[in-house]
Design a protein around this motif. Structure first.
Motif, PDB file in Angstrom:
ATOM      1  N   PRO A   1       4.816  -9.453   2.927  1.00  0.00           N
ATOM      2  CA  PRO A   1       5.520  -9.023   1.706  1.00  0.00           C
ATOM      3  C   PRO A   1       4.806  -7.880   0.986  1.00  0.00           C
ATOM      4  O   PRO A   1       5.443  -7.012   0.396  1.00  0.00           O
ATOM      5  N   THR A   2       3.471  -7.887   1.049  1.00  0.00           N
ATOM      6  CA  THR A   2       2.703  -6.808   0.425  1.00  0.00           C
ATOM      7  C   THR A   2       2.945  -5.498   1.159  1.00  0.00           C
ATOM      8  O   THR A   2       3.113  -4.438   0.535  1.00  0.00           O
ATOM      9  N   TYR A   3       2.982  -5.560   2.485  1.00  0.00           N
ATOM     10  CA  TYR A   3       3.249  -4.368   3.301  1.00  0.00           C
ATOM     11  C   TYR A   3       4.631  -3.806   2.963  1.00  0.00           C
ATOM     12  O   TYR A   3       4.794  -2.588   2.792  1.00  0.00           O
ATOM     13  N   THR A   4       5.622  -4.681   2.842  1.00  0.00           N
ATOM     14  CA  THR A   4       6.974  -4.250   2.492  1.00  0.00           C
ATOM     15  C   THR A   4       6.997  -3.604   1.109  1.00  0.00           C
ATOM     16  O   THR A   4       7.672  -2.578   0.893  1.00  0.00           O
ATOM     17  N   ASP A   5       6.239  -4.172   0.181  1.00  0.00           N
ATOM     18  CA  ASP A   5       6.164  -3.606  -1.167  1.00  0.00           C
ATOM     19  C   ASP A   5       5.522  -2.224  -1.142  1.00  0.00           C
ATOM     20  O   ASP A   5       5.973  -1.310  -1.838  1.00  0.00           O
ATOM     21  N   LEU A   6       4.475  -2.042  -0.324  1.00  0.00           N
ATOM     22  CA  LEU A   6       3.834  -0.735  -0.207  1.00  0.00           C
ATOM     23  C   LEU A   6       4.820   0.301   0.339  1.00  0.00           C
ATOM     24  O   LEU A   6       4.844   1.455  -0.117  1.00  0.00           O
ATOM     25  N   GLN A   7       5.613  -0.105   1.315  1.00  0.00           N
ATOM     26  CA  GLN A   7       6.603   0.818   1.875  1.00  0.00           C
ATOM     27  C   GLN A   7       7.625   1.240   0.823  1.00  0.00           C
ATOM     28  O   GLN A   7       7.994   2.419   0.730  1.00  0.00           O
ATOM     29  N   LYS A   8       8.079   0.286   0.019  1.00  0.00           N
ATOM     30  CA  LYS A   8       9.038   0.602  -1.039  1.00  0.00           C
ATOM     31  C   LYS A   8       8.433   1.568  -2.060  1.00  0.00           C
ATOM     32  O   LYS A   8       9.104   2.481  -2.543  1.00  0.00           O
ATOM     33  N   ARG A   9       7.166   1.356  -2.380  1.00  0.00           N
ATOM     34  CA  ARG A   9       6.493   2.241  -3.331  1.00  0.00           C
ATOM     35  C   ARG A   9       6.333   3.643  -2.745  1.00  0.00           C
ATOM     36  O   ARG A   9       6.464   4.649  -3.452  1.00  0.00           O
ATOM     37  N   LEU A  10       6.050   3.702  -1.448  1.00  0.00           N
ATOM     38  CA  LEU A  10       5.854   4.991  -0.792  1.00  0.00           C
ATOM     39  C   LEU A  10       7.120   5.832  -0.848  1.00  0.00           C
ATOM     40  O   LEU A  10       7.062   7.048  -1.071  1.00  0.00           O
ATOM     41  N   VAL A  11       8.261   5.207  -0.654  1.00  0.00           N
ATOM     42  CA  VAL A  11       9.536   5.924  -0.674  1.00  0.00           C
ATOM     43  C   VAL A  11       9.801   6.542  -2.044  1.00  0.00           C
ATOM     44  O   VAL A  11      10.533   7.532  -2.152  1.00  0.00           O
ATOM     45  N   GLN A  12       9.195   5.992  -3.089  1.00  0.00           N
ATOM     46  CA  GLN A  12       9.372   6.517  -4.436  1.00  0.00           C
ATOM     47  C   GLN A  12       8.383   7.644  -4.756  1.00  0.00           C
ATOM     48  O   GLN A  12       8.483   8.275  -5.816  1.00  0.00           O
ATOM     49  N   SER A  13       7.465   7.910  -3.850  1.00  0.00           N
ATOM     50  CA  SER A  13       6.434   8.911  -4.105  1.00  0.00           C
ATOM     51  C   SER A  13       7.025  10.324  -4.092  1.00  0.00           C
ATOM     52  O   SER A  13       7.913  10.635  -3.304  1.00  0.00           O
ATOM     53  N   LYS A  14       6.515  11.186  -4.959  1.00  0.00           N
ATOM     54  CA  LYS A  14       6.992  12.566  -5.023  1.00  0.00           C
ATOM     55  C   LYS A  14       6.538  13.387  -3.818  1.00  0.00           C
ATOM     56  O   LYS A  14       7.175  14.391  -3.481  1.00  0.00           O
ATOM     57  N   ALA A  15       5.455  12.967  -3.190  1.00  0.00           N
ATOM     58  CA  ALA A  15       4.959  13.685  -2.009  1.00  0.00           C
ATOM     59  C   ALA A  15       4.246  12.695  -1.095  1.00  0.00           C
ATOM     60  O   ALA A  15       3.427  11.902  -1.563  1.00  0.00           O
ATOM     61  N   VAL A  16       4.572  12.744   0.185  1.00  0.00           N
ATOM     62  CA  VAL A  16       3.964  11.848   1.167  1.00  0.00           C
ATOM     63  C   VAL A  16       3.334  12.674   2.281  1.00  0.00           C
ATOM     64  O   VAL A  16       3.971  13.569   2.843  1.00  0.00           O
ATOM     65  N   HIS A  17       2.080  12.363   2.579  1.00  0.00           N
ATOM     66  CA  HIS A  17       1.378  12.990   3.699  1.00  0.00           C
ATOM     67  C   HIS A  17       1.614  12.156   4.955  1.00  0.00           C
ATOM     68  O   HIS A  17       1.543  10.918   4.905  1.00  0.00           O
ATOM     69  N   ALA A  18       1.872  12.810   6.071  1.00  0.00           N
ATOM     70  CA  ALA A  18       2.108  12.092   7.326  1.00  0.00           C
ATOM     71  C   ALA A  18       1.308  12.723   8.454  1.00  0.00           C
ATOM     72  O   ALA A  18       1.137  13.941   8.515  1.00  0.00           O
ATOM     73  N   ASP A  19       0.816  11.863   9.340  1.00  0.00           N
ATOM     74  CA  ASP A  19       0.110  12.342  10.524  1.00  0.00           C
ATOM     75  C   ASP A  19       0.130  11.231  11.558  1.00  0.00           C
ATOM     76  O   ASP A  19       0.452  10.073  11.251  1.00  0.00           O
TER      77      ASP A  19
ATOM     78  N   PRO B   1       3.850 -16.841   1.139  1.00  0.00           N
ATOM     79  CA  PRO B   1       3.426 -15.437   1.084  1.00  0.00           C
ATOM     80  C   PRO B   1       4.095 -14.701  -0.071  1.00  0.00           C
ATOM     81  O   PRO B   1       5.301 -14.854  -0.303  1.00  0.00           O
ATOM     82  N   VAL B   2       3.319 -13.936  -0.803  1.00  0.00           N
ATOM     83  CA  VAL B   2       3.829 -13.173  -1.941  1.00  0.00           C
ATOM     84  C   VAL B   2       3.332 -11.739  -1.833  1.00  0.00           C
ATOM     85  O   VAL B   2       2.348 -11.452  -1.148  1.00  0.00           O
ATOM     86  N   ALA B   3       4.034 -10.840  -2.502  1.00  0.00           N
ATOM     87  CA  ALA B   3       3.628  -9.441  -2.514  1.00  0.00           C
ATOM     88  C   ALA B   3       2.550  -9.232  -3.566  1.00  0.00           C
ATOM     89  O   ALA B   3       2.778  -9.446  -4.759  1.00  0.00           O
ATOM     90  N   MET B   4       1.374  -8.835  -3.118  1.00  0.00           N
ATOM     91  CA  MET B   4       0.287  -8.533  -4.042  1.00  0.00           C
ATOM     92  C   MET B   4       0.461  -7.106  -4.544  1.00  0.00           C
ATOM     93  O   MET B   4       0.596  -6.165  -3.759  1.00  0.00           O
ATOM     94  N   ALA B   5       0.484  -6.945  -5.854  1.00  0.00           N
ATOM     95  CA  ALA B   5       0.721  -5.627  -6.456  1.00  0.00           C
ATOM     96  C   ALA B   5      -0.583  -4.827  -6.467  1.00  0.00           C
ATOM     97  O   ALA B   5      -1.191  -4.622  -7.518  1.00  0.00           O
ATOM     98  N   ILE B   6      -0.997  -4.379  -5.303  1.00  0.00           N
ATOM     99  CA  ILE B   6      -2.292  -3.704  -5.169  1.00  0.00           C
ATOM    100  C   ILE B   6      -2.365  -2.444  -6.017  1.00  0.00           C
ATOM    101  O   ILE B   6      -3.421  -2.110  -6.561  1.00  0.00           O
ATOM    102  N   CYS B   7      -1.255  -1.730  -6.142  1.00  0.00           N
ATOM    103  CA  CYS B   7      -1.264  -0.459  -6.857  1.00  0.00           C
ATOM    104  C   CYS B   7      -1.184  -0.625  -8.373  1.00  0.00           C
ATOM    105  O   CYS B   7      -1.240   0.360  -9.107  1.00  0.00           O
ATOM    106  N   ALA B   8      -1.013  -1.849  -8.833  1.00  0.00           N
ATOM    107  CA  ALA B   8      -0.968  -2.103 -10.276  1.00  0.00           C
ATOM    108  C   ALA B   8      -2.375  -2.377 -10.796  1.00  0.00           C
ATOM    109  O   ALA B   8      -3.306  -2.625 -10.027  1.00  0.00           O
ATOM    110  N   SER B   9      -2.540  -2.354 -12.105  1.00  0.00           N
ATOM    111  CA  SER B   9      -3.856  -2.629 -12.687  1.00  0.00           C
ATOM    112  C   SER B   9      -4.290  -4.061 -12.398  1.00  0.00           C
ATOM    113  O   SER B   9      -5.470  -4.356 -12.257  1.00  0.00           O
ATOM    114  N   ASP B  10      -3.319  -4.971 -12.314  1.00  0.00           N
ATOM    115  CA  ASP B  10      -3.577  -6.360 -11.947  1.00  0.00           C
ATOM    116  C   ASP B  10      -2.884  -6.623 -10.614  1.00  0.00           C
ATOM    117  O   ASP B  10      -1.664  -6.596 -10.529  1.00  0.00           O
TER     118      ASP B  10
END
Length: 280
Positions: A21-39, A263-272
Motif C-alpha cells: 500500500p505504501t508503494y501504491t501511495d508513492l506512485q500516486k504521489r509521483l503522478v502529481q509531481s510537477k517534474a519526474v526524472h526517469a532512467d 497492511p497500511v500506507a505509510m505516509a513517508i513523504c509527510a511530516s508524520d
C-alpha cells in the motif's frame, strides 16, 4: 541456529507485501509531481535480460523491474495523462510518450565534448563548441532568472532559441555533425524546457544518482531469481530510498508499520509517516 537464504527471501517477500500500500501511495504521489526524472539500467531476472527503472523527484523514488525497455513501462507508472514534465536522456523509448519533456543537458554537453575532442575534424569540433556555448549560456540564464526582469528573461530565452535554430538550419555534410544535428532537431522541442518550468532541473542527475545503489547490487548480488523477487526488490528499494530522503530510519518505519493488523500506507513523504487515522 543457522538461517537459510530462503528464509530471508520469504521474510523480504512478506515485508514487501506489507509495504505494497505504501508503494501504491508513492506512485500516486509521483503522478502529481510537477517534474519526474526517469532512467533505466540493465538487470537480470532468472538469468534473463530485464530492466530496472527509476522514477524520482526531490521527495520520493519509485523503482520497477520489467522485461521491457519501452514507453509502456513509463505509462504503467505515470499513466497516459501525466501533466508534469518528464526529464530523461534521449533514449528512443521516451519519444512516443505524450508528456511534456526535458532532455538532460549533461548528455548534450557530453556529446559536444566528444565531438570536440574525438572527431578529428575541425568543422565538427567547431559545431560541438557552438552547441556547447549555447547550452552553457542557457544554464547561466537559468541561474540568473531571479536577478533579471521577466521581460529581460523572455528576450534572453528568445535569443538562445533563435541562435540554436540558426545553427540547426544549416545543411551539414560532415558525418559527425549530421548525426548530432539530426538528434538535436529530433529533440528540439525538449532542449530548453528547463528554462520555462521552474520545477525542471537542467540535468537528469537525480535519476542517475538513484540508480547507483541498484548498480552496486547488480555487481555484487546478481539481481533477482524470479519476478516475485524482482517485485520485492522494487517495493523495498522504493520505500528505503524515499525514507532516506526524509531522514527516516527504515527499521523504525517497519516496526511502526507492523504494529497495524493489516497492511497500511505509510505516509513517508509527510511530516508524520504514520498512516492517517481512520474515523469512526
Amino acid at each position: 541456529m543457522i538461517a537459510q537464504r530462503s528464509a530471508f527471501a520469504r521474510a523480504d517477500q512478506r515485508l514487501a507485501q506489507d509495504f505494497a500500500p505504501t508503494y501504491t501511495d508513492l506512485q500516486k504521489r509521483l503522478v502529481q509531481s510537477k517534474a519526474v526524472h526517469a532512467d533505466e539500467t540493465g538487470w537480470r531476472v532468472g538469468g534473463q535480460p530485464a530492466w530496472l527503472w527509476v522514477f524520482a523527484d526531490e521527495i520520493l523514488s519509485l523503482y520497477t523491474i520489467d522485461p521491457h525497455r519501452d514507453h509502456a513501462v513509463v505509462e504503467r507508472i505515470l499513466g497516459q495523462e501525466y501533466n508534469g514534465v518528464l526529464i530523461s536522456d534521449c533514449f528512443s523509448a521516451y519519444d512516443p510518450l505524450p508528456y511534456k519533456k526535458s532532455k538532460c543537458i549533461s548528455h548534450w554537453l557530453n556529446r559536444c565534448k566528444k565531438l570536440i575532442e574525438e572527431s578529428g575534424n575541425r568543422y565538427a569540433a567547431r559545431f560541438g563548441k557552438q552547441v556547447a556555448d549555447l547550452l552553457h549560456g542557457a544554464l547561466k540564464l537559468k541561474e540568473r532568472k531571479s536577478t533579471i526582469s521577466a521581460h529581460g528573461y523572455r528576450v534572453a530565452c528568445g535569443r538562445l532559441e533563435a541562435a540554436l535554430d540558426r545553427l540547426l538550419a544549416h545543411p551539414y555534410r560532415q558525418a559527425d555533425i549530421k548525426r548530432f544535428a539530426k538528434l538535436l532537431r529530433k529533440q528540439r522541442a525538449h532542449i530548453f524546457t528547463f528554462l520555462y518550468v521552474d520545477a525542471v532541473a537542467p540535468t537528469n542527475n537525480l535519476a542517475e544518482r538513484e540508480l547507483r545503489p541498484a548498480v552496486i547490487i547488480r555487481k555484487t548480488n546478481g539481481c533477482n531469481r524470479s519476478f516475485k523477487g524482482a517485485n520485492t526488490h522494487a517495493v523495498l528499494s522504493s520505500v528505503i530510498r524515499t525514507a532516506h530522503k526524509h531522514d527516516l530510519d527504515f527499521v523504525s518505519l517497519t516496526k511502526q508499520m507492523l504494529q497495524h493488523p493489516q497492511p497500511v500506507a505509510m505516509a513517508i513523504c509527510a511530516s508524520d509517516p504514520s498512516p492517517p487515522a481512520r474515523s469512526g
